[in-house]
Design a protein around this motif. Structure first.
Motif, short mmCIF file in Angstrom:
data_model
loop_
_atom_site.label_atom_id
_atom_site.label_comp_id
_atom_site.label_asym_id
_atom_site.label_seq_id
_atom_site.Cartn_x
_atom_site.Cartn_y
_atom_site.Cartn_z
N UNK A 43 -31.65 22.33 39.35
CA UNK A 43 -31.18 21.94 38.01
C UNK A 43 -32.37 21.75 37.07
N UNK A 44 -33.43 21.13 37.59
CA UNK A 44 -34.63 20.91 36.75
C UNK A 44 -35.20 22.24 36.30
N UNK A 45 -35.25 23.21 37.20
CA UNK A 45 -35.87 24.49 36.84
C UNK A 45 -35.04 25.20 35.77
N UNK A 46 -33.73 25.03 35.83
CA UNK A 46 -32.89 25.62 34.79
C UNK A 46 -33.20 24.98 33.43
N UNK A 47 -33.43 23.67 33.46
CA UNK A 47 -33.75 22.98 32.20
C UNK A 47 -35.09 23.47 31.63
N UNK A 48 -36.08 23.71 32.49
CA UNK A 48 -37.36 24.26 31.99
C UNK A 48 -37.10 25.58 31.26
N UNK A 49 -36.23 26.40 31.83
CA UNK A 49 -35.95 27.69 31.18
C UNK A 49 -35.28 27.48 29.82
N UNK A 50 -34.30 26.60 29.76
CA UNK A 50 -33.62 26.35 28.49
C UNK A 50 -34.58 25.79 27.45
N UNK A 51 -35.48 24.91 27.89
CA UNK A 51 -36.45 24.33 26.95
C UNK A 51 -37.39 25.42 26.43
N UNK A 52 -37.77 26.34 27.31
CA UNK A 52 -38.64 27.45 26.88
C UNK A 52 -37.92 28.31 25.85
N UNK A 53 -36.66 28.58 26.11
CA UNK A 53 -35.91 29.50 25.25
C UNK A 53 -35.47 28.85 23.93
N UNK A 54 -35.08 27.55 24.03
CA UNK A 54 -34.42 26.96 22.86
C UNK A 54 -35.03 25.65 22.38
N UNK A 55 -36.07 25.18 23.10
CA UNK A 55 -36.61 23.85 22.79
C UNK A 55 -37.26 23.78 21.42
N UNK A 56 -37.20 22.61 20.81
CA UNK A 56 -37.77 22.41 19.48
C UNK A 56 -39.09 21.66 19.54
N UNK A 57 -39.91 21.82 18.51
CA UNK A 57 -41.21 21.13 18.45
C UNK A 57 -41.00 19.63 18.43
N UNK A 58 -41.76 18.92 19.25
CA UNK A 58 -41.73 17.46 19.26
C UNK A 58 -40.53 16.87 19.98
N UNK A 59 -39.71 17.72 20.61
CA UNK A 59 -38.52 17.20 21.32
C UNK A 59 -38.91 16.64 22.69
N UNK A 60 -38.06 15.72 23.15
CA UNK A 60 -38.20 15.22 24.53
C UNK A 60 -36.90 15.53 25.25
N UNK A 61 -37.01 16.07 26.43
CA UNK A 61 -35.81 16.40 27.21
C UNK A 61 -35.84 15.61 28.52
N UNK A 62 -34.66 15.18 28.95
CA UNK A 62 -34.55 14.42 30.19
C UNK A 62 -33.90 15.28 31.27
N UNK A 63 -34.66 15.61 32.30
CA UNK A 63 -34.10 16.35 33.44
C UNK A 63 -33.51 15.37 34.43
N UNK A 64 -32.40 14.78 34.03
CA UNK A 64 -31.79 13.71 34.84
C UNK A 64 -30.34 14.05 35.13
N UNK A 65 -29.99 14.05 36.42
CA UNK A 65 -28.59 14.27 36.82
C UNK A 65 -27.96 12.95 37.24
N UNK A 66 -28.56 12.28 38.23
CA UNK A 66 -28.13 10.92 38.61
C UNK A 66 -28.80 9.95 37.65
N UNK A 67 -28.02 9.18 36.90
CA UNK A 67 -28.64 8.28 35.92
C UNK A 67 -29.41 7.14 36.59
N UNK A 68 -28.92 6.70 37.73
CA UNK A 68 -29.62 5.61 38.41
C UNK A 68 -29.03 5.36 39.79
#
Ligand SMILES: NC(=O)c1ccc[n+]([C@@H]2O[C@H](COP(=O)([O-])OP(=O)(O)OC[C@H]3O[C@@H](n4cnc5c(N)ncnc54)[C@H](OP(=O)(O)O)[C@@H]3O)[C@@H](O)[C@H]2O)c1
Length: 304
Positions: A197-222
């Motif tokens: 799941x994390x690796x998929x998020x890296x791809x989405x961030x590469x393709x669509x991520x915005x400057x200065x954004x922070x993304x959370x690769x979190x599935x289980x919240x806690x």
């Protein structure tokens, strides 16, 4: 796009490479050894020889790419200052090669080191200024220089087959000591994500991520630490015990402060902005899978 990936042979990076290729991208992977180069070729990537210490190799790798994903890190917890400094210097160099181009640079951060303002840490929360690793600050400075730099924060457990991070360390401590322990009431929580799941998020961030954004690769919240200790105890057939904060340092060694942290984290904004949906098993389900308890073949994160 042609993506330059640092750390492409690591636990996370080795999932990012096939994810990018599957998504139609070309990968140029940083390799510091012949073994790493061979495994990159086998994965269908191009090889860029160099290292975090070889600044020119980072500059030329980034300059040859349409975007960069930075996952390499020197995991030496006994000498964390120089590792953090090498990371900061690497990000500055990678970003310097992309300055003014609006090309994406995805930098890796951690959810445990944010200054949580509410019941769950969110993407709005700033990094803790006292933490020595300055990946986020370095990325933010680049966003102001015309780089589409964003931060992908990973939780303390990115899990899956091949994990050699914190959870395998807890398993080996339980094996050594003959008990599986938690700290205090064990209700402190660890967020988690499966590496796929994390690796998929890296791809989405590469393709669509915005400057200065922070993304959370979190599935289980806690996941409560006590639940982690209970699965380990059941799987190893050892008693599950409580350790006080004072006893924890002796029992767990360098991992004690991490395992005692409470870091519940949301990824709601990330999911909404990038359309990311984690679909892989959660941490407890994954821990119930046999691969975590097979005889150890690789190295487990150590402090030296
Ligand atoms: N795994 C987790 O649970 C987790 C949790 C939170 C954050 N993170 C962060 O996520 C990122 C990826 O972690 P990971 O678990 O994939 O780490 P990892 O398995 O230890 O892999 C580290 C990668 O960095 C490379 N590397 C290390 N030192 C290098 C150097 N001096 N020059 C060039 N390359 C070097 C390694 O290359 P070799 O193959 O040649 O050794 C490997 O490809 C890191 O920033 C880490 O701190 C991970």
């Amino acid at each position: 796009m042609r993506a330059f990936v640092t750390g492409p042979t690591g636990f996370i990076g080795s999932a990012v490479v096939p994810e990018l290729i599957k998504g139609g991208h070309q990968v140029l992977g940083l390799a510091r050894s012949e073994k790493a180069a061979k495994s990159l070729v086998a994965a269908g990537a191009e090889v860029h020889r160099g290292s975090l210490e070889d600044i020119e190799s980072l500059r030329s790798g980034a300059a040859a790419a349409d975007g960069v994903i930075h996952t390499a890190f020197i995991h030496d917890f006994s000498n964390y200052g120089p590792a953090a400094e090498a990371d900061r210097r690497a990000i500055e160099t990678l970003g310097g090669a992309l300055a003014g181009s609006d090309r994406p640079l995805i930098v890796t951060g951690g959810t445990l080191v944010v200054q949580r303002q509410g019941p769950l840490a969110t993407e709005e929360d700033a990094p803790n200024p006292n933490f020595p690793r300055k990946s986020e600050e370095a990325a933010a400075a680049l966003a102001a220089r015309g780089v589409r730099a964003s931060v992908l924060r990973l939780p303390p457990s990115a899990h899956g087959n091949g994990d050699h991070g914190f959870v395998p360390r807890l398993i080996s401590i339980a094996r050594e000591k003959g008990v599986s322990a938690y700290i205090g009431d064990g209700l402190n929580r660890w967020p988690a994500v499966h590496r796929l799941d994390a690796s998929h998020l890296y791809r989405l961030a590469l393709e669509k991520g915005g400057a200065g954004e922070r993304y959370h690769g979190v599935a289980d919240e806690g996941v409560p630490a006590r639940h982690i200790a209970e699965v380990i105890g059941r799987q190893l057939n050892v008693p599950v015990v409580r350790k006080s904060r004072e006893e924890a340092a002796d029992h767990f060694g360098w991992i004690a402060p991490f395992f005692g942290m409470d870091g519940p984290t949301s990824s709601a904004q990330t999911q909404q902005r990038l359309g990311w949906r984690p679909v892989q098993p959660g941490l407890i389900a994954d821990l119930n899978a046999e691969h975590y308890f097979e005889p150890i073949v690789g190295h487990v994160l150590s402090h030296s």
